[in-house]
Design an enzyme around this catalytic site. Structure first.
Site, PDB file in Angstrom:
ATOM      1  N   GLN A 143       0.828  -1.207   0.000  1.00 17.21           N
ATOM      2  CA  GLN A 143       0.000   0.000   0.000  1.00 17.21           C
ATOM      3  C   GLN A 143       0.862   1.258   0.000  1.00 17.21           C
ATOM      4  O   GLN A 143       1.853   1.339   0.732  1.00 17.21           O
ATOM      5  CB  GLN A 143      -0.910   0.031   1.221  1.00 17.21           C
ATOM      6  CG  GLN A 143      -1.941   1.144   1.087  1.00 17.21           C
ATOM      7  CD  GLN A 143      -2.760   1.379   2.337  1.00 17.21           C
ATOM      8  OE1 GLN A 143      -2.216   1.695   3.382  1.00 17.21           O
ATOM      9  NE2 GLN A 143      -4.071   1.220   2.222  1.00 17.21           N
ATOM     10  N   CYS A 173      -6.212   7.300   5.219  1.00 13.76           N
ATOM     11  CA  CYS A 173      -5.464   7.699   6.419  1.00 13.76           C
ATOM     12  C   CYS A 173      -5.939   9.060   6.930  1.00 13.76           C
ATOM     13  O   CYS A 173      -5.940  10.044   6.196  1.00 13.76           O
ATOM     14  CB  CYS A 173      -3.969   7.739   6.125  1.00 13.76           C
ATOM     15  SG  CYS A 173      -3.033   8.154   7.599  1.00 13.76           S
ATOM     16  N   LYS A 212      -7.954   1.644  -1.338  1.00 13.13           N
ATOM     17  CA  LYS A 212      -8.652   1.449  -0.054  1.00 13.13           C
ATOM     18  C   LYS A 212      -9.031   2.832   0.448  1.00 13.13           C
ATOM     19  O   LYS A 212      -8.176   3.708   0.559  1.00 13.13           O
ATOM     20  CB  LYS A 212      -7.750   0.742   0.950  1.00 13.13           C
ATOM     21  CG  LYS A 212      -8.387   0.616   2.327  1.00 13.13           C
ATOM     22  CD  LYS A 212      -7.595  -0.305   3.232  1.00 13.13           C
ATOM     23  CE  LYS A 212      -8.229  -0.418   4.613  1.00 13.13           C
ATOM     24  NZ  LYS A 212      -7.945   0.760   5.449  1.00 13.13           N
ATOM     25  N   ASN A 273     -14.842  -3.562   4.646  1.00 14.19           N
ATOM     26  CA  ASN A 273     -13.973  -3.407   5.818  1.00 14.19           C
ATOM     27  C   ASN A 273     -14.659  -2.538   6.879  1.00 14.19           C
ATOM     28  O   ASN A 273     -15.313  -1.555   6.550  1.00 14.19           O
ATOM     29  CB  ASN A 273     -12.638  -2.778   5.387  1.00 14.19           C
ATOM     30  CG  ASN A 273     -11.740  -2.405   6.569  1.00 14.19           C
ATOM     31  OD1 ASN A 273     -11.331  -1.260   6.689  1.00 14.19           O
ATOM     32  ND2 ASN A 273     -11.425  -3.356   7.416  1.00 14.19           N
ATOM     33  N   GLY A 274     -14.458  -2.957   8.138  1.00 14.29           N
ATOM     34  CA  GLY A 274     -14.942  -2.176   9.271  1.00 14.29           C
ATOM     35  C   GLY A 274     -15.743  -3.011  10.236  1.00 14.29           C
ATOM     36  O   GLY A 274     -16.818  -3.510   9.909  1.00 14.29           O
ATOM     37  N   ASP A 275     -15.149  -3.203  11.433  1.00 11.15           N
ATOM     38  CA  ASP A 275     -15.847  -3.800  12.575  1.00 11.15           C
ATOM     39  C   ASP A 275     -16.089  -5.299  12.481  1.00 11.15           C
ATOM     40  O   ASP A 275     -17.011  -5.804  13.124  1.00 11.15           O
ATOM     41  CB  ASP A 275     -17.186  -3.088  12.835  1.00 11.15           C
ATOM     42  CG  ASP A 275     -16.988  -1.634  13.234  1.00 11.15           C
ATOM     43  OD1 ASP A 275     -15.824  -1.228  13.440  1.00 11.15           O
ATOM     44  OD2 ASP A 275     -17.993  -0.905  13.346  1.00 11.15           O
ATOM     45  N   GLY A 297      -8.982  -5.897  10.187  1.00 12.77           N
ATOM     46  CA  GLY A 297      -7.887  -5.115  10.760  1.00 12.77           C
ATOM     47  C   GLY A 297      -7.647  -5.452  12.212  1.00 12.77           C
ATOM     48  O   GLY A 297      -6.977  -6.426  12.552  1.00 12.77           O
ATOM     49  N   ARG A 298      -8.277  -4.670  13.121  1.00 12.93           N
ATOM     50  CA  ARG A 298      -7.948  -4.756  14.541  1.00 12.93           C
ATOM     51  C   ARG A 298      -8.175  -6.139  15.137  1.00 12.93           C
ATOM     52  O   ARG A 298      -7.532  -6.501  16.125  1.00 12.93           O
ATOM     53  CB  ARG A 298      -8.762  -3.699  15.314  1.00 12.93           C
ATOM     54  CG  ARG A 298      -8.341  -2.294  14.989  1.00 12.93           C
ATOM     55  CD  ARG A 298      -9.369  -1.279  15.426  1.00 12.93           C
ATOM     56  NE  ARG A 298     -10.590  -1.364  14.624  1.00 12.93           N
ATOM     57  CZ  ARG A 298     -11.692  -0.676  14.863  1.00 12.93           C
ATOM     58  NH1 ARG A 298     -11.730   0.145  15.894  1.00 12.93           N
ATOM     59  NH2 ARG A 298     -12.743  -0.797  14.081  1.00 12.93           N
TER      60      ARG A 298
HETATM   61  C1  LIG Z   1      -2.916   0.511  14.246  1.00 11.57           C
HETATM   62  C2  LIG Z   1      -3.620   0.707  12.940  1.00 11.57           C
HETATM   63  C3  LIG Z   1      -2.908   1.090  11.827  1.00 11.57           C
HETATM   64  C4  LIG Z   1      -3.550   1.269  10.590  1.00 11.57           C
HETATM   65  N1  LIG Z   1      -2.801   1.571   9.493  1.00 11.57           N
HETATM   66  C5  LIG Z   1      -3.402   1.598   8.267  1.00 11.57           C
HETATM   67  C6  LIG Z   1      -2.631   1.768   7.064  1.00 11.57           C
HETATM   68  O1  LIG Z   1      -1.400   1.855   7.085  1.00 11.57           O
HETATM   69  N2  LIG Z   1      -3.314   1.823   5.891  1.00 11.57           N
HETATM   70  C7  LIG Z   1      -4.683   1.709   5.815  1.00 11.57           C
HETATM   71  O2  LIG Z   1      -5.254   1.738   4.730  1.00 11.57           O
HETATM   72  N3  LIG Z   1      -5.412   1.527   6.940  1.00 11.57           N
HETATM   73  C8  LIG Z   1      -4.808   1.456   8.150  1.00 11.57           C
HETATM   74  N4  LIG Z   1      -5.561   1.201   9.271  1.00 11.57           N
HETATM   75  C9  LIG Z   1      -7.022   0.981   9.136  1.00 11.57           C
HETATM   76  C10 LIG Z   1      -7.343  -0.494   8.922  1.00 11.57           C
HETATM   77  O3  LIG Z   1      -6.751  -0.970   7.746  1.00 11.57           O
HETATM   78  C11 LIG Z   1      -8.858  -0.698   8.858  1.00 11.57           C
HETATM   79  O4  LIG Z   1      -9.362   0.024   7.773  1.00 11.57           O
HETATM   80  C12 LIG Z   1      -9.577  -0.235  10.108  1.00 11.57           C
HETATM   81  O5  LIG Z   1      -8.895  -0.668  11.272  1.00 11.57           O
HETATM   82  C13 LIG Z   1     -11.029  -0.737  10.137  1.00 11.57           C
HETATM   83  O6  LIG Z   1     -11.076  -2.140  10.087  1.00 11.57           O
HETATM   84  P1  LIG Z   1     -11.299  -3.037  11.427  1.00 11.57           P
HETATM   85  O7  LIG Z   1     -12.569  -2.604  12.050  1.00 11.57           O
HETATM   86  O8  LIG Z   1     -11.318  -4.444  10.915  1.00 11.57           O
HETATM   87  O9  LIG Z   1     -10.141  -2.754  12.331  1.00 11.57           O
HETATM   88  C14 LIG Z   1      -4.945   1.065  10.496  1.00 11.57           C
HETATM   89  C15 LIG Z   1      -5.662   0.689  11.632  1.00 11.57           C
HETATM   90  C16 LIG Z   1      -5.023   0.504  12.841  1.00 11.57           C
HETATM   91  C17 LIG Z   1      -5.827   0.058  14.029  1.00 11.57           C
END
Ligand SMILES: Cc1cc2nc3c(=O)[nH]c(=O)nc-3n(C[C@H](O)[C@H](O)[C@H](O)COP(=O)(O)O)c2cc1C
Length: 427
Positions: A143, A173, A212, A273-275, A297-298
Site C-alpha cells: 500500500q 489515512c 482502499k 472493511n470495518g468492525d 484489521g484490529r
Molecule cells: C494501528 C492501525 C494502523 C492502521 N494503518 C493503516 C494503514 O497503514 N493503511 C490503511 O489503509 N489503513 C490502516 N488502518 C485501518 C485499517 O486498515 C482498517 O481500515 C480499520 O482498522 C477498520 O477495520 P477493522 O474494524 O477491521 O479494524 C490502520 C488501523 C489501525 C488500528
C-alpha cells in the site's frame, strides 16, 4: 509511519453482536485481476502492525485443514516453533509443508502504508527495509500513500519491480501529517486529483491496482459511490471500503450499507472493511452487503485465529475458540519469529533490540486478553528491557498458570487492554 497529531483509541465502539446468517458465508475465492485470493479474506494494512513478521505469523496462524484438527496442541514446527504444523504432519494429512493461500484462512496480505515520496527518493538498499517480504507471503499487496500522481506512479513501479502481486492506494489515512500533505483521506475532497492519480498509476504498472478508502471526508461529503465508479472506469481492479468517514475516525459503527451501495454500483470486486471481530461478523457483512471479500484489521492482532476460525466455520459450520494453552503457543511463536528476524537484521543492535522489545510489549497487550491474570502479565512485560526478557516473563507466566482454572478476564478488561495497547495512528 506513525501519524503524529491524530490519535484515536484502538477499540470498537459499542460493537454490534451478529448472529451467524443462515445462508451466507465468506466466499471461497475472489480474483483481483489475475491474482487469486482464496479464501476471500484480506489482512488489512496497519501501520506499525502488519510488517513481514506479523504477516507471516497471520498466514501461518490461519492454517486450517479439517484433517489436522485436534492434533494442533502437539505440534512443533521443524524450526521448533510451537503452534504451526510440521512438514511430517503435513505429509500425513495431505497438506503441503509449504503454506499456500489455499491452505491459509487468510487469502491476501497487505503491507503497512508506505510513503510514495519516501520510496521514490530512497536508495535501493533502504527501500528494501520498507518493502521486505518473503516467498510465503504471496499473494501480497503493497500500500502506498501520497498526493503527487507522478511520484505515486514511480513508487508503484518500484512495488511491481520488487515482486508484489498488487499495489494499493491509501485514501483513508486520517493522520494530520498525511492529510496535511493532501495524502490519505485528504484526497477525498478532490475527486479530479484522485482521477489523475488513478490514470497515472494505472499506466505505470501491469499488476492489479486497487484503492482502499473511506466513505468521504464527512457526512456532508460522502463520495464513495462516485469514487467507486471512477475507479472502475479508470481500470482499477478492486476496491476496499472502510465504511466510515474521515471525520468519524473510528467512532460509531462502520456503515455497511455503503459497502452494499458500491457493490451495486460497480462490477469490479468490492472488499468490505470495518468492525469485523468474529466469523459471525464476517458472514453477516457478506449477507448484508453482497461484498466479494472481507478485510480484517484490529481483530487480527487481538485474535490471530480469526482467519482460521472463518475458514473452519466455512468448512464445518462451527469453529473453535482458543484455549489458554493455544494463546501461549501463539504468543511464543510470534515472539520467537520477532527474535529470529531481529537476529537476521542488519543495523544498530541496540536499536534492533529496543524495537523488538517494543513490538512484543505492544502485542502482548493484544494477545493476552481473555487469559486469566493477563493484566498482571502485561504489567510484568512492560518492565522487561529486551525481547529475551519478555519471552522469559511469558514462559514463567504460562508455566505458573498451566491448568490453574482461573477465571478469564472479562470483556471489559479486554476492551480496556485494547485501548491501552496502542493508539491509532493511521488508516
Ligand atoms: C494501528 C492501525 C494502523 C492502521 N494503518 C493503516 C494503514 O497503514 N493503511 C490503511 O489503509 N489503513 C490502516 N488502518 C485501518 C485499517 O486498515 C482498517 O481500515 C480499520 O482498522 C477498520 O477495520 P477493522 O474494524 O477491521 O479494524 C490502520 C488501523 C489501525 C488500528
Amino acid at each position: 509511519m506513525a501519524g503524529k497529531g491524530f490519535t484515536v483509541k484502538k477499540h470498537w465502539d459499542n460493537p454490534v453482536e451478529h448472529e451467524m446468517p443462515a445462508n451466507a458465508c465468506v466466499p471461497a475465492e475472489m480474483r483481483i485481476g489475475k491474482v487469486l485470493v482464496a479464501p476471500a479474506t484480506v489482512l488489512a494494512p496497519m501501520a506499525g502492525v502488519t510488517d513481514t513478521v506479523f504477516r507471516r505469523f497471520i498466514r501461518h496462524a490461519s492454517l486450517f485443514s479439517t484433517g489436522i484438527e485436534g492434533q494442533r496442541d502437539q505440534r512443533t514446527t521443524d524450526a521448533g516453533t510451537p503452534g504451526l504444523p510440521t512438514a511430517r504432519e503435513d505429509a500425513e494429512t495431505g497438506v503441503n509443508a509449504e503454506v499456500t493461500n489455499l491452505q491459509s484462512g487468510c487469502g491476501l496480505l497487505m503491507t503497512e502504508f508506505t510513503s510514495a515520496d519516501g520510496l521514490s527518493r530512497m536508495r535501493e538498499s533502504k527501500r528494501k527495509r520498507y518493502l521486505t517480504f518473503y516467498d510465503d507471503e504471496h499473494p501480497i499487496g503493497a500500500q502506498l500513500f501520497g498526493s503527487n500522481a507522478e511520484t505515486l506512479g514511480e513508487a508503484a513501479r518500484i512495488v511491481q519491480d520488487t515482486g508484489f502481486d498488487t499495489v494499493d492506494l491509501n485514501l483513508g489515512c486520517p493522520a494530520k501529517r498525511v492529510v496535511g500533505c493532501n495524502g490519505g483521506s485528504g484526497l477525498l475532497r478532490d475527486l479530479p486529483k484522485i482521477g489523475e492519480i488513478f490514470r497515472t498509476v494505472r499506466k505505470a504498472v501491469t499488476i492489479p491496482f486497487t484503492v482502499k478508502y473511506r466513505l468521504g471526508w464527512n457526512d456532508a461529503n460522502i463520495i464513495c459511490v462516485e469514487l467507486a465508479r471512477m475507479a472502475e472506469s479508470e481500470g482499477l481492479d478492486a476496491l476496499a471500503l472502510h465504511a466510515r468517514t474521515r471525520e468519524q475516525a473510528y467512532t460509531g459503527q462502520a456503515r455497511w450499507e455503503w459497502i452494499a451501495a458500491i457493490q451495486q454500483a460497480v462490477s469490479i470486486p468490492v472488499i468490505g472493511n470495518g468492525d469485523i471481530r468474529t466469523p459471525e461478523d464476517a458472514a453477516a457483512m457478506i449477507a448484508k452487503t453482497g461484498c466479494d471479500a472481507v478485510m480484517i484489521g484490529r481483530a487480527a492482532p487481538a485474535n490471530p485465529w480469526i482467519f482460521r476460525q472463518i475458514a473452519q466455520y466455512t468448512a464445518t459450520g462451527r469453529y473453535d475458540q482458543p484455549t489458554v494453552e493455544d494463546r501461549y503457543r501463539m504468543i511464543r511463536a510470534y515472539f520467537q519469529m520477532l527474535l529470529d528476524e531481529s537476529e537476521a537484521s542488519a543495523g544498530d543492535r541496540n536499536a534492533v533490540v529496543r524495537e523488538v522489545a517494543g513490538k512484543m510489549k505492544q502485542f502482548a497487550s493484544w494477545f493476552t486478553h481473555g487469559v486469566p491474570g493477563g493484566a498482571k502479565l502485561r504489567a510484568q512485560i512492560y518492565q522487561a528491557k529486551t525481547g529475551a526478557a519478555v519471552l522469559e516473563q511469558v514462559d514463567a507466566f504460562f508455566t505458573s498458570h498451566a491448568g490453574d482454572g482461573s477465571e478469564p478476564e472479562s470483556d471489559c478488561d479486554a476492551a480496556a487492554g485494547l485501548t491501552d495497547a496502542a493508539e491509532l495512528v493511521c488508516d
